[in-house]
Enzyme design. Structure first.
Site, PDB file in Angstrom:
ATOM      1  N   GLU A   1      36.467  -1.965  24.063  1.00 19.21           N
ATOM      2  CA  GLU A   1      37.932  -1.947  24.154  1.00 19.21           C
ATOM      3  C   GLU A   1      38.413  -3.252  23.536  1.00 19.21           C
ATOM      4  OE1 GLU A   1      40.116  -0.572  27.632  1.00 19.21           O
ATOM      5  OE2 GLU A   1      38.209  -0.204  28.653  1.00 19.21           O
TER       6      GLU A   1
ATOM      7  N   GLU B   1      15.094  15.358  43.200  1.00 21.50           N
ATOM      8  CA  GLU B   1      14.093  16.316  43.663  1.00 21.50           C
ATOM      9  C   GLU B   1      13.709  16.050  45.127  1.00 21.50           C
ATOM     10  OE1 GLU B   1      12.960  15.403  39.293  1.00 21.50           O
ATOM     11  OE2 GLU B   1      14.046  14.465  40.943  1.00 21.50           O
TER      12      GLU B   1
ATOM     13  N   MET C   1      53.098  -4.048  18.942  1.00 17.57           N
ATOM     14  CA  MET C   1      54.152  -4.571  18.079  1.00 17.57           C
ATOM     15  C   MET C   1      53.642  -5.821  17.369  1.00 17.57           C
ATOM     16  SD  MET C   1      56.104  -2.173  18.784  1.00 17.57           S
ATOM     17  CE  MET C   1      57.434  -2.624  17.654  1.00 17.57           C
ATOM     18  N   ALA C   2      54.352  -6.266  16.369  1.00 23.21           N
ATOM     19  CA  ALA C   2      53.928  -7.442  15.611  1.00 23.21           C
ATOM     20  C   ALA C   2      53.775  -8.659  16.513  1.00 23.21           C
ATOM     21  CB  ALA C   2      54.933  -7.727  14.503  1.00 23.21           C
TER      22      ALA C   2
ATOM     23  N   THR D   1      41.884 -10.400  22.547  1.00 25.52           N
ATOM     24  CA  THR D   1      42.406  -9.425  23.506  1.00 25.52           C
ATOM     25  C   THR D   1      42.597 -10.075  24.870  1.00 25.52           C
ATOM     26  OG1 THR D   1      41.366  -7.582  22.343  1.00 25.52           O
ATOM     27  CG2 THR D   1      41.959  -7.205  24.635  1.00 25.52           C
TER      28      THR D   1
ATOM     29  N   GLY E   1      40.461  -5.336  19.845  1.00 28.32           N
ATOM     30  CA  GLY E   1      41.473  -5.283  18.802  1.00 28.32           C
ATOM     31  C   GLY E   1      40.930  -4.724  17.506  1.00 28.32           C
TER      32      GLY E   1
ATOM     33  N   TRP F   1      53.727  -0.301  27.405  1.00 25.91           N
ATOM     34  CA  TRP F   1      52.548   0.558  27.269  1.00 25.91           C
ATOM     35  C   TRP F   1      52.818   1.555  26.165  1.00 25.91           C
ATOM     36  CZ3 TRP F   1      48.348  -0.988  29.664  1.00 25.91           C
ATOM     37  CH2 TRP F   1      48.429  -1.685  30.873  1.00 25.91           C
TER      38      TRP F   1
ATOM     39  N   THR G   1      40.080  -6.023  14.597  1.00 24.43           N
ATOM     40  CA  THR G   1      38.978  -6.668  13.875  1.00 24.43           C
ATOM     41  C   THR G   1      37.625  -6.278  14.445  1.00 24.43           C
ATOM     42  OG1 THR G   1      40.381  -8.546  13.281  1.00 24.43           O
ATOM     43  CG2 THR G   1      37.996  -8.883  13.167  1.00 24.43           C
TER      44      THR G   1
END
Length: 362
Positions: free
Chosen positions: A291, A57, A168-169, A201, A293, A175, A295
């Site tokens: 962001e 304002e 992947m395992a 992570t 994993g 990516w 769990t």
């Protein structure tokens, strides 16, 4: 324009456009825009650029000058009514003798909460509210929730394949989504006060979780989010890249003197809900981005702490041995977590879904 209401929507949408200019720089303050109109012409515009600087304002009134008398102001959030680092905007509007003020959102901040509107009405200024309220509220989800209930707005970001896999395992994940989707994530980080992740992570990806590139935005103007690592066993290595800016890092876990020496903010072990309350009430962090994993992501969802899930889906299959997006175990259909689809957007080759949990959050 066909009517006065059409004009109200037109000018308020312009005010929202202006408010958005501060979306990466105002935290913990809300994003606010203001447009002043007289005789069908915009005579003043402004937005709040950064905490400690004048409010929207004030900038609009400066531009309008003496012409502001008997004009109409369009403001995306109820004008403040208290003395903080800047004087009350409601009093500034009264001083300039505006005829009418149109407000998109009421301000639930206890220091305002209707007081701004009361000041205007007591001065004989006509007040109208609720124009483009939902659009304006989207700019300040965290601020509005924090002021109303003392909890931050939590967004959970996930990226997966079509078969709901995130890596992947072996843990390899770079990516799954394309460059455009990864760039899009930078926006959600930039509007957040903190990005939360788990220690696994960090150990797997050696991630930084900061804002590194925003299209059309000077990174120098961005207030970087803090990064919060949940590290219950004190495993964070001092060589982790996330420690490159230790003053921006928070760690929940056992106290470590070596982290204290670096300037890292250390938080005691506590439940997730208590952690969110601490971030909101002690650190003025109103927007949280998770962001993490499977769990930790599952824990936030199962404890009903997620306000919005942002899911990037890549057009690929990773197979049944790849890691699942979530690891919650349900026995019956009654336990399922359901969502309302808020928005679906193509981002590069990927699909971004914005999903609102249908159960109530806390």
């Amino acid at each position: 324009m066909n009517s006065g209401l059409d004009q109200d929507y037109f000018y308020m949408r312009r005010a929202i456009e202006l408010a958005r200019l501060g979306q990466y720089s105002t935290k913990p303050n809300p994003n606010v825009g203001c447009v002043i109109v007289k005789d069908g012409q915009i005579i003043g515009e402004g937005y709040h650029p950064r905490a400690g600087q004048p409010h929207a304002e004030v900038f609009a009134l400066r531009q309008a000058g003496e012409q502001a008398q008997d004009a109409t102001a369009y403001v995306t959030l109820e004008p403040c009514a208290h003395y903080g680092r800047t004087p009350p905007c409601a009093e500034a509007l009264v001083k300039h003798q505006l005829k009418k003020v149109v407000i998109a959102c009421p301000d639930p901040n206890p220091l305002v909460a209707g007081k701004g509107i009361a000041i205007l009405k007591q001065a004989g200024i006509e007040v109208e509210s609720g124009i483009c309220e939902n659009e304006a509220a989207q700019l300040n989800c965290g601020f509005l929730k924090a002021m109303a209930v003392g909890m931050p707005y939590v967004r959970l970001k996930v990226a997966s394949s079509l078969d709901g896999r995130t890596a992947m395992a072996s843990g390899e994940s770079k990516w799954i989504t394309g460059k455009a989707a990864r760039q899009d994530v930078q926006h959600w980080r930039a509007i957040s006060g903190v990005v939360i992740t788990g220690i696994q992570t960090v150990l797997t990806d050696d991630c930084q979780l900061n804002v590194r590139c925003l299209s059309g935005t000077d990174l120098q103007t961005v207030v970087q989010p803090k990064r919060l690592v949940l590290d219950r066993q004190g495993q964070l290595p001092l060589t982790a890249r996330i420690l490159a800016s230790p003053e921006q890092l928070m760690v929940m876990g056992p106290f470590r003197q070596e982290l204290a020496d670096l300037g890292v903010i250390q938080l005691p072990l506590q439940p997730l809900k208590g952690l969110l309350q601490t971030l909101c009430n002690q650190y003025q962090i109103f927007d949280v981005l998770v962001e993490a994993g499977a769990t930790l992501s599952s824990a936030f969802l199962q404890e009903k702490l997620v306000d919005e899930m942002i899911s990037y889906v890549a057009p690929t299959f990773l197979g049944q041995s790849a890691r699942a997006m979530f690891n919650a175990e349900f026995i019956s259909m009654a336990e399922q977590l359901r969502f309302k689809l808020e928005d679906a957007t193509i981002v590069g080759d990927d699909l971004r879904l914005r999903l609102i949990p249908t159960q109530e959050t806390v």
